[in-house]
Motif scaffolding. Structure first.
Motif, PDB file in Angstrom:
ATOM      1  N   HIS A  43       0.841  -1.194   0.000  1.00  0.00           N
ATOM      2  CA  HIS A  43       0.000   0.000   0.000  1.00  0.00           C
ATOM      3  C   HIS A  43       0.881   1.252   0.000  1.00  0.00           C
ATOM      4  O   HIS A  43       1.989   1.248   0.541  1.00  0.00           O
ATOM      5  CB  HIS A  43      -0.887  -0.017   1.251  1.00  0.00           C
ATOM      6  CG  HIS A  43      -1.680   1.223   1.470  1.00  0.00           C
ATOM      7  ND1 HIS A  43      -1.232   2.261   2.285  1.00  0.00           N
ATOM      8  CD2 HIS A  43      -2.880   1.624   0.980  1.00  0.00           C
ATOM      9  CE1 HIS A  43      -2.142   3.223   2.286  1.00  0.00           C
ATOM     10  NE2 HIS A  43      -3.144   2.862   1.510  1.00  0.00           N
ATOM     11  N   HIS A  44       0.357   2.313  -0.614  1.00  0.00           N
ATOM     12  CA  HIS A  44       1.051   3.598  -0.574  1.00  0.00           C
ATOM     13  C   HIS A  44       0.015   4.710  -0.456  1.00  0.00           C
ATOM     14  O   HIS A  44      -0.953   4.749  -1.222  1.00  0.00           O
ATOM     15  CB  HIS A  44       1.900   3.798  -1.840  1.00  0.00           C
ATOM     16  CG  HIS A  44       2.879   4.931  -1.729  1.00  0.00           C
ATOM     17  ND1 HIS A  44       2.506   6.246  -1.840  1.00  0.00           N
ATOM     18  CD2 HIS A  44       4.215   4.927  -1.505  1.00  0.00           C
ATOM     19  CE1 HIS A  44       3.571   7.015  -1.703  1.00  0.00           C
ATOM     20  NE2 HIS A  44       4.637   6.232  -1.495  1.00  0.00           N
ATOM     21  N   GLY A  45       0.203   5.585   0.495  1.00  0.00           N
ATOM     22  CA  GLY A  45      -0.789   6.618   0.776  1.00  0.00           C
ATOM     23  C   GLY A  45      -0.988   7.617  -0.348  1.00  0.00           C
ATOM     24  O   GLY A  45      -2.063   8.213  -0.465  1.00  0.00           O
ATOM     25  N   LEU A  71      -0.697   2.200  -4.454  1.00  0.00           N
ATOM     26  CA  LEU A  71       0.150   1.020  -4.312  1.00  0.00           C
ATOM     27  C   LEU A  71       1.575   1.363  -4.734  1.00  0.00           C
ATOM     28  O   LEU A  71       1.796   2.255  -5.560  1.00  0.00           O
ATOM     29  CB  LEU A  71      -0.346  -0.137  -5.186  1.00  0.00           C
ATOM     30  CG  LEU A  71      -1.705  -0.766  -4.859  1.00  0.00           C
ATOM     31  CD1 LEU A  71      -2.011  -1.867  -5.875  1.00  0.00           C
ATOM     32  CD2 LEU A  71      -1.766  -1.312  -3.443  1.00  0.00           C
ATOM     33  N   THR A  72       2.515   0.630  -4.163  1.00  0.00           N
ATOM     34  CA  THR A  72       3.880   0.596  -4.690  1.00  0.00           C
ATOM     35  C   THR A  72       4.055  -0.723  -5.412  1.00  0.00           C
ATOM     36  O   THR A  72       3.849  -1.784  -4.832  1.00  0.00           O
ATOM     37  CB  THR A  72       4.910   0.722  -3.557  1.00  0.00           C
ATOM     38  OG1 THR A  72       5.007   2.071  -3.143  1.00  0.00           O
ATOM     39  CG2 THR A  72       6.281   0.282  -4.039  1.00  0.00           C
ATOM     40  N   ASP A 131      -2.043  -1.687   4.282  1.00  0.00           N
ATOM     41  CA  ASP A 131      -2.487  -0.353   4.708  1.00  0.00           C
ATOM     42  C   ASP A 131      -1.322   0.376   5.373  1.00  0.00           C
ATOM     43  O   ASP A 131      -0.314  -0.234   5.709  1.00  0.00           O
ATOM     44  CB  ASP A 131      -3.661  -0.484   5.693  1.00  0.00           C
ATOM     45  CG  ASP A 131      -4.492   0.801   5.775  1.00  0.00           C
ATOM     46  OD1 ASP A 131      -4.172   1.773   5.052  1.00  0.00           O
ATOM     47  OD2 ASP A 131      -5.444   0.838   6.562  1.00  0.00           O
ATOM     48  N   ARG A 132      -1.465   1.682   5.521  1.00  0.00           N
ATOM     49  CA  ARG A 132      -0.484   2.548   6.179  1.00  0.00           C
ATOM     50  C   ARG A 132       0.889   2.493   5.515  1.00  0.00           C
ATOM     51  O   ARG A 132       1.929   2.649   6.157  1.00  0.00           O
ATOM     52  CB  ARG A 132      -0.406   2.242   7.674  1.00  0.00           C
ATOM     53  CG  ARG A 132      -1.565   2.801   8.480  1.00  0.00           C
ATOM     54  CD  ARG A 132      -1.393   2.526   9.971  1.00  0.00           C
ATOM     55  NE  ARG A 132      -1.983   1.246  10.319  1.00  0.00           N
ATOM     56  CZ  ARG A 132      -3.263   1.075  10.681  1.00  0.00           C
ATOM     57  NH1 ARG A 132      -4.066   2.098  10.766  1.00  0.00           N
ATOM     58  NH2 ARG A 132      -3.729  -0.121  10.969  1.00  0.00           N
ATOM     59  N   ASP A 157      -1.379  -4.926   9.515  1.00  0.00           N
ATOM     60  CA  ASP A 157      -1.468  -4.519   8.112  1.00  0.00           C
ATOM     61  C   ASP A 157      -0.694  -5.449   7.181  1.00  0.00           C
ATOM     62  O   ASP A 157      -0.763  -5.303   5.960  1.00  0.00           O
ATOM     63  CB  ASP A 157      -0.924  -3.096   7.940  1.00  0.00           C
ATOM     64  CG  ASP A 157      -1.677  -2.092   8.803  1.00  0.00           C
ATOM     65  OD1 ASP A 157      -2.917  -2.167   8.833  1.00  0.00           O
ATOM     66  OD2 ASP A 157      -1.015  -1.248   9.431  1.00  0.00           O
ATOM     67  N   VAL A 158       0.071  -6.374   7.752  1.00  0.00           N
ATOM     68  CA  VAL A 158       0.909  -7.272   6.949  1.00  0.00           C
ATOM     69  C   VAL A 158       0.156  -8.582   6.705  1.00  0.00           C
ATOM     70  O   VAL A 158      -0.394  -9.179   7.626  1.00  0.00           O
ATOM     71  CB  VAL A 158       2.245  -7.557   7.661  1.00  0.00           C
ATOM     72  CG1 VAL A 158       3.068  -8.564   6.855  1.00  0.00           C
ATOM     73  CG2 VAL A 158       3.029  -6.267   7.864  1.00  0.00           C
TER      74      VAL A 158
END
Length: 318
Positions: A196-198, A202-203, A250-251, A260-261
């Motif tokens: 995830h990327h804010g 996504l990365t 997330d985060r 989140d993992v």
């Protein structure tokens, strides 16, 4: 195998995307900091015999997953030649341990390095332009130790090695700076972690190439999707392997907690950077259209985002 043959970005097509830049460099239209013409030209895609299929490996051992993926593509020796200088570009940007899923799995990186060395590569360089302290990020990620033991040259990024380039196909930007070691390698292998990327949602592979971009990358954020696509027109990545062994849901990019993992047990590999990223969006329950840099890169002709048109081979090692 699922679907039909995918769209492969040809070397000729890539030459078309950078050809104007080459003319500009020859003409000396780019002016360096010292006032002299900048004659630097980035690498072109390596001619190879790898399969155009998208390879999706499920397993429990990152080393075995890498080996299976590269064998399915035809073998790393179909890309890497004796005495090549190879750059393997993982995500080492954050001072986080592998279990936090912010950086690429070190065992996967080491496996690629070892296979490149076995294929006869003279040098395999591993580096990233980190966001946190470089020494701490290299150590915490486990990548410096694992890749070093596999035979890689581990270096920190130096400001003096960023070179100005023209981006003639760029829509949001027409020039930037790129890290010389990546842009002059014989082979460039991209190894992001899927997370995830804010800002960009996504990365994935296209996003991971920000690690070879110089300057103030924060200025990209308002137009991050187009800028990632623009930059991809000149990076000439030869092969992408997305580490989705653990993913951060997330985060991201680096503030996730254990909750989140998610252990996903996947590795996605291919020569089409758009197809690889398009598939990886589905791991997060998204469509390629929902992650903006994927359609922006498709529109620039960098690969195929319609997964129905992408030949796929799925391998289960579990």
């Amino acid at each position: 195998m699922e679907g039909s043959m995918n769209h492969k970005v040809s070397r000729r097509g890539f030459l078309g995307s950078v050809g104007t830049a080459g003319i500009a460099w020859t003409a000396g239209s780019l002016i360096g900091c010292n006032g002299k013409a900048a004659a630097f030209a980035p690498k072109l895609p390596r001619e190879h015999q790898l399969s155009p299929e998208l390879i999706i490996v499920r397993g429990e051992n990152p080393k075995k997953m890498v080996t299976a993926a590269l064998e399915a593509l035809g073998g790393i020796d179909k890309l890497v030649r004796p005495n090549d200088v190879v750059v393997v570009k993982p995500n080492i940007a954050w001072d986080r341990i592998p279990e936090q899923a912010a950086t690429t799995n070190p065992a996967a990186v080491a496996a690629v390095v070892a296979l490149c060395k076995k294929a006869g590569a003279k040098t395999v360089k591993v580096f990233d332009r980190t966001c946190n302290d470089a020494r701490r990020s290299y150590d915490s990620s486990g990548i410096a130790k694992a890749a070093g033991e596999a035979g890689a040259s581990i270096t920190h990024v130096l400001d003096r090695k960023f070179r100005a380039i023209s981006i003639p196909k760029g829509i949001s930007m027409r020039e930037w700076t790129i890290y010389e070691d990546a842009a002059s390698a014989d082979v460039l292998i991209n190894m992001p972690i899927a997370k995830h990327h804010g800002n960009s949602r996504l990365t994935l592979g296209l996003k991971n190439m920000m690690g070879i971009a110089g300057g103030n990358r924060g200025t990209w954020h308002p137009e991050i999707h187009q800028r990632l696509a623009d930059f991809a027109t000149v990076t000439a990545v030869d092969l992408t392997l997305v580490d989705a062994y653990r993913i951060l849901t997330d985060r991201g990019p680096a503030s996730g907690t254990a909750a989140d993992v998610r252990l996903e047990g996947l590795l996605v590999a291919g020569i089409d950077p758009v197809a690889v990223d398009a598939y990886c969006t589905t791991i997060f329950g998204l469509t390629p259209q929902e992650v903006g840099f994927v359609p922006r890169a498709f529109e620039l002709g960098l690969g195929e985002m319609d997964l129905q048109k992408v030949a796929q081979q799925k391998i289960n090692l579990s």
